[in-house]
Write a protein that holds these residues in place. Structure first.
Motif, PDB file in Angstrom:
ATOM      1  N   PHE A   1     -23.597  12.950  -5.539  1.00 18.65           N
ATOM      2  CA  PHE A   1     -24.223  13.305  -6.817  1.00 18.65           C
ATOM      3  C   PHE A   1     -23.330  12.894  -7.981  1.00 18.65           C
ATOM      4  CE2 PHE A   1     -24.850  16.181 -10.395  1.00 18.65           C
ATOM      5  CZ  PHE A   1     -26.219  16.061 -10.612  1.00 18.65           C
ATOM      6  N   ARG A   2     -22.046  13.239  -7.850  1.00 17.13           N
ATOM      7  CA  ARG A   2     -21.108  12.907  -8.938  1.00 17.13           C
ATOM      8  C   ARG A   2     -21.033  11.398  -9.157  1.00 17.13           C
ATOM      9  NH1 ARG A   2     -16.987  17.416  -7.277  1.00 17.13           N
ATOM     10  NH2 ARG A   2     -17.434  18.974  -8.883  1.00 17.13           N
ATOM     11  N   LYS A   3     -20.948  10.654  -8.052  1.00 25.86           N
ATOM     12  CA  LYS A   3     -20.850   9.189  -8.167  1.00 25.86           C
ATOM     13  C   LYS A   3     -22.118   8.604  -8.813  1.00 25.86           C
ATOM     14  CE  LYS A   3     -19.573   7.867  -3.934  1.00 25.86           C
ATOM     15  NZ  LYS A   3     -19.077   7.005  -2.837  1.00 25.86           N
ATOM     16  N   ALA A   4     -23.258   9.085  -8.365  1.00 26.24           N
ATOM     17  CA  ALA A   4     -24.534   8.575  -8.891  1.00 26.24           C
ATOM     18  C   ALA A   4     -24.661   8.897 -10.373  1.00 26.24           C
ATOM     19  CB  ALA A   4     -25.703   9.178  -8.111  1.00 26.24           C
ATOM     20  N   LEU A   5     -24.256  10.118 -10.745  1.00 26.50           N
ATOM     21  CA  LEU A   5     -24.325  10.536 -12.150  1.00 26.50           C
ATOM     22  C   LEU A   5     -23.448   9.645 -13.020  1.00 26.50           C
ATOM     23  CD1 LEU A   5     -25.196  12.664 -14.293  1.00 26.50           C
ATOM     24  CD2 LEU A   5     -23.210  14.022 -13.605  1.00 26.50           C
ATOM     25  N   HIS A   6     -22.218   9.422 -12.573  1.00 24.15           N
ATOM     26  CA  HIS A   6     -21.298   8.622 -13.385  1.00 24.15           C
ATOM     27  C   HIS A   6     -21.702   7.159 -13.436  1.00 24.15           C
ATOM     28  CE1 HIS A   6     -18.342  12.100 -12.758  1.00 24.15           C
ATOM     29  NE2 HIS A   6     -18.822  12.149 -13.990  1.00 24.15           N
ATOM     30  N   ALA A   7     -22.356   6.687 -12.383  1.00 23.66           N
ATOM     31  CA  ALA A   7     -22.798   5.282 -12.357  1.00 23.66           C
ATOM     32  C   ALA A   7     -24.043   5.072 -13.222  1.00 23.66           C
ATOM     33  CB  ALA A   7     -23.074   4.860 -10.922  1.00 23.66           C
ATOM     34  N   GLY A   8     -24.724   6.165 -13.565  1.00 26.92           N
ATOM     35  CA  GLY A   8     -25.915   6.038 -14.410  1.00 26.92           C
ATOM     36  C   GLY A   8     -27.213   5.920 -13.637  1.00 26.92           C
ATOM     37  N   VAL A   9     -27.215   6.355 -12.375  1.00 29.44           N
ATOM     38  CA  VAL A   9     -28.472   6.392 -11.609  1.00 29.44           C
ATOM     39  C   VAL A   9     -29.433   7.365 -12.297  1.00 29.44           C
ATOM     40  CG1 VAL A   9     -29.498   7.124  -9.404  1.00 29.44           C
ATOM     41  CG2 VAL A   9     -27.375   5.796  -9.407  1.00 29.44           C
ATOM     42  N   LYS A  10     -30.706   7.021 -12.319  1.00 29.69           N
ATOM     43  CA  LYS A  10     -31.716   7.897 -12.936  1.00 29.69           C
ATOM     44  C   LYS A  10     -31.895   9.136 -12.035  1.00 29.69           C
ATOM     45  CE  LYS A  10     -34.892   4.622 -13.109  1.00 29.69           C
ATOM     46  NZ  LYS A  10     -36.156   3.917 -13.446  1.00 29.69           N
ATOM     47  N   ILE A  11     -31.636  10.301 -12.592  1.00 30.02           N
ATOM     48  CA  ILE A  11     -31.696  11.541 -11.800  1.00 30.02           C
ATOM     49  C   ILE A  11     -32.778  12.455 -12.362  1.00 30.02           C
ATOM     50  CG2 ILE A  11     -30.436  13.612 -11.070  1.00 30.02           C
ATOM     51  CD1 ILE A  11     -27.856  11.939 -11.164  1.00 30.02           C
TER      52      ILE A  11
END
Ligand SMILES: [Zn+2]
Length: 445
Positions: free
Chosen positions: A339-349
């Motif tokens: 979750f943290r990695k996806a958030l920082h990478a800018g994945v649409k959540i």
């Protein structure tokens, strides 16, 4: 055909129906008065800051105007609802719910008794209660991700809500969901006994496409696919998920759904199945417990959404020394990192909870607290359940925002949820489609 239609058209031109239209029409039904909602603060779903002393003008089921309170006189005859010291937000959106599940207690028979012992009417009755619970908690829209053996029951519940027979959120439904042989419950019964399955099982691209067509034909707004099933730990203690559909099977479903301008949500935990979900072109990854850097990059490139459903994995882990208990803890451990990695990478959540996987009596909004614990700002968390979720649903500007032209779905919480996101568990006012569902309010003439 033309020779038949032409006289018919001429006949219609001079029909008595036409004459009747020219006679004085009956009086139109009275227009309901405009409603003005006032509050100390407004978080509109898209802007980075709250608007102080806001006033929202509602006409019918749409928002007409958003302005500072007192900036201009209310329209004549308008009804003013002054909510006082609260924060108003757009109606919340949960992108991953199960109204046909009730957080089954294993001691009470768990999942299996739902399918084996309960009449469809019993399950539908409980789904009606669940839908009401969503609305009471301020979730005016849900994407309900499969009925778990209750067939097309979600289509009927949605219709009953839309027709005004029962209270509930706007629903985006997926009906039965799709997995493969060996890819879904019920399981563990003698092979001689035919047991019902919680999803529609397919093998091969032809069956996959047919299942998608059947579900779309019977009212599915989205297609849900299980791309992984069982999970366990390998010899090195790494999480392993059993893959289900092949890329070819998923591609047939995605191709069919996209042709209907519908989207595909893929339950995917990790590994091969999650990779196939991405390679097959799925639109949203559900859960995404373990995402590699390459998979995150692929999600960014393809514009794939992540609906993480964080909170549900903290529920009732098996005892720590058991294999399943170790597995349960590993799930949370890798999920947090992903979750943290996806958030920082800018994945649409987008916000999703898997409620139904836990009881509907528990707060749906506990997910906001988890999102913030893991690095979202409170505003990001709120937007994941408002404007971002609306974008996932293809309803940008219409849902998840308080702005002119949007549907009049509003909620209010006491105080400032940007200071304490847990306040979103205390929704005191709910309006859906311009109609107040919850909240005793001071109404001023
Ligand atoms: Zn789910």
């Amino acid at each position: 055909m033309r020779t038949i239609l032409l006289p018919l058209a001429i006949a219609l031109l001079f029909s008595p129906l036409d004459m009747a239209r020219e006679s004085p029409a009956a009086a139109p039904p009275p227009t309901p008065p405009d409603i003005i909602v006032r509050a100390r603060a407004l978080i509109d779903g898209t802007h980075g800051e709250a608007l102080r002393n806001a006033e929202i003008v509602i006409r019918g089921n749409r928002i007409l105007e958003v302005r500072t309170a007192g900036a201009s006189a209310p329209p004549p005859g308008a009804q003013v609802i002054d909510l006082g010291d609260v924060t108003v937000l757009p109606g919340l959106i949960d992108c991953h719910t199960h109204i046909f599940l009730q957080g089954e207690d294993p001691a009470a028979g768990g999942y299996d008794v739902q399918l084996l012992k309960y009449p469809a009417s019993y399950r539908a009755a409980r789904a009606v209660v669940a839908a009401r619970r969503a609305l009471e908690q301020g979730f005016t829209t849900i994407r309900d991700l499969e009925t778990e053996g209750a067939g097309y029951g979600d289509v009927g519940i949605k219709q009953a809500i839309n027709d005004g027979y029962i209270p509930g959120p706007r629903m985006f439904v997926v009906t039965r969901a799709i997995s493969t042989t060996g890819g879904y419950n019920l399981e563990g019964y003698a092979p001689e006994i035919e047991v019902p399955k919680g999803a529609q099982l397919i093998d091969g691209p032809v069956e996959a496409r047919k299942a998608a067509r059947q579900q779309l034909d019977h009212g599915a707004d989205w297609i849900k696919v299980y791309m992984t099933h069982r999970s366990w730990l390998d010899e090195q203690g790494a999480l392993v998920s059993q893959p289900t559909l092949t890329v070819e099977e998923l591609k047939a479903i995605v191709d069919e759904a996209h042709g209907w301008r519908r989207k595909v949500a893929c339950h995917a935990y990790s590994g091969i199945g999650l990779q196939r979900a991405l390679d097959g072109g799925c639109d949203s990854i559900e859960h995404g417990l373990e995402l590699t850097d390459a998979q995150i990059a692929q999600m960014l490139k393809q514009g794939t959404w992540l609906v993480p459903t964080l909170a549900v994995y903290y529920y009732d882990p098996d005892p720590p020394e058991t294999a399943s208990g170790k597995r349960d803890r590993k799930r949370v451990e890798v999920h947090v990192v992903s979750f943290r990695k996806a958030l920082h990478a800018g994945v649409k959540i987008a916000f999703g909870t898997d409620v139904g996987g836990f009881p509907w009596t528990d707060p749906i909004a506990q997910e906001f607290v988890r999102e913030v614990e893991l690095g979202m700002t409170p505003m990001q968390a709120i937007q994941s359940a408002t404007s971002r979720a609306a974008e996932l649903l293809g309803k940008r500007g219409e849902l998840g925002v308080v702005a002119p032209g949007a549907l009049a779905d509003l909620v209010a919480v006491p105080g400032d949820p940007l200071a304490d996101v847990a306040l979103l568990q205390k929704v005191s006012f709910v309006m859906k489609d311009g109609v107040v569902f919850k909240g005793q309010t001071r109404v001023m003439p």
